[in-house]
Design an enzyme around this catalytic site. Sequence first.
Site, PDB file in Angstrom:
ATOM      1  N   TYR A  91       0.895  -1.293   0.098  1.00 31.55           N
ATOM      2  CA  TYR A  91      -0.031   0.032  -0.030  1.00 31.55           C
ATOM      3  C   TYR A  91       0.859   1.320  -0.054  1.00 31.55           C
ATOM      4  CZ  TYR A  91      -3.070   3.482   2.041  1.00 31.55           C
ATOM      5  OH  TYR A  91      -3.955   4.590   2.538  1.00 31.55           O
ATOM      6  N   ALA A  92       1.818   1.236   0.857  1.00 32.37           N
ATOM      7  CA  ALA A  92       2.982   2.435   1.201  1.00 32.37           C
ATOM      8  C   ALA A  92       3.480   2.718  -0.136  1.00 32.37           C
ATOM      9  CB  ALA A  92       4.019   2.371   2.007  1.00 32.37           C
TER      10      ALA A  92
END
Length: 261
Positions: free
Chosen positions: A153-154
Site C-alpha cells: 500500500y505504501a
Amino acid sequence: MQTFNTSLQGKRALVTGGTKGIGKAIADELAQAGAQVIVTARNHPGEGNTAHHFIAADLTQAADVAQLVNEINTKFDGIDILINNVGGLTAPGGGFSTLTDEHWENELQLNLIAATRLDRTLLPKMLEQKSGVIIHISSVAGKLPLWNLNMAYAVSKAALNSYSKALATETASKGVRVLTVAPGATKTPPMEKFIQDFATASGISLEEGYQQLLNQVGGIPMGRMAAPEEVASLVHFLVSPAAAYLTGTSYAIDGGTLPVV
Ligand SMILES: NC(=O)c1ccc[n+]([C@@H]2O[C@H](COP(=O)([O-])OP(=O)(O)OC[C@H]3O[C@@H](n4cnc5c(N)ncnc54)[C@H](OP(=O)(O)O)[C@@H]3O)[C@@H](O)[C@H]2O)c1
C-alpha cells in the site's frame, strides 16, 4: 485586492469513492460550497444516503471507467474538479514474504492505476476548456512505509505521489492544477476495522491495538485521528479559486505524524 474566494458555484465535481468515509465528506463539502457533485463507487449507498448524482463503476475495470466517462460527458459535458479518492489497503501485513504478485498488482490497480486511467480519460476536456483541478488522495504511508503493516500500500501511494507531481508539471501551463493530499490515520470504517483486526490478531484489546499502531508511526502528536471532514476542508480550499497558484505540491494532514521536515 484579491479576495479569499472558496466558492465552487457553477463547478462540476467528480468524487471517486464518494459514498463513504473521506470521499463522502469531500462530496458533501464541495456540494455545500456550491458545486454540482457526481459520486462514483461500486455499490449504491442506498436510497436517502447520498444527495449527489451517483454512477456505479469499479475503477479497477477499464470498461467501467469508459462507461462512467461517457455518462459524465453526455450528461454534464465534462467536469471541472476531479477528486481521485478511491484507494485502500487490501494486501496482508507481515512483510515481503507474505506479498504475492497478485497482492502487489491489486494494490497498484486500486491506488495508482485507477487514478491514472481516470485522469487520462477526463483530462482532454479539461485541457480543451483550459481549466480544471485534479486531487490525488494519497497517504502519509507514501512517505512512512511500515514493512510489517502496509508495504505494498505504501509503495503504491509513493508511486501516486510521484505520478501526481509529474502530471502537475505537464499540465501547469495549460490551466489544469494537480495536487496531492496525504491524510494520516483518519476515522473511517476501514481504519476502525484495520485496528480491530490488528488487535484481534495480536490478542490485545482495541485500545491497546490503537496505542500500538500509533506507536509504530511514532505516535500522533495531536493524540487523535483526523475526522474525514477535516480532510474535506483542506480539499475544498485546494480546489477553490483561493488556491489558484498551487500546483504540483503535496499536503500532509496528519496531526503532526510525519517525523520529517
Ligand atoms: N482512512 C484512513 O485512515 C486513510 C489514511 C490515509 C489515506 N487514506 C486514503 O483515503 C482514501 C479513502 O479512504 P477511506 O478510508 O475513506 O475509504 P472507505 O471509507 O473504505 O471508502 C472507500 C470508497 O471507495 C469506494 N471504492 C472502493 N473500491 C472501489 C473501486 N474498486 N471502484 C470504485 N469505488 C471503490 C467505496 O465504495 P464501494 O465499496 O461501494 O465501491 C467507498 O465509497 C483512500 O485512497 C485511502 O487510501 C485513508
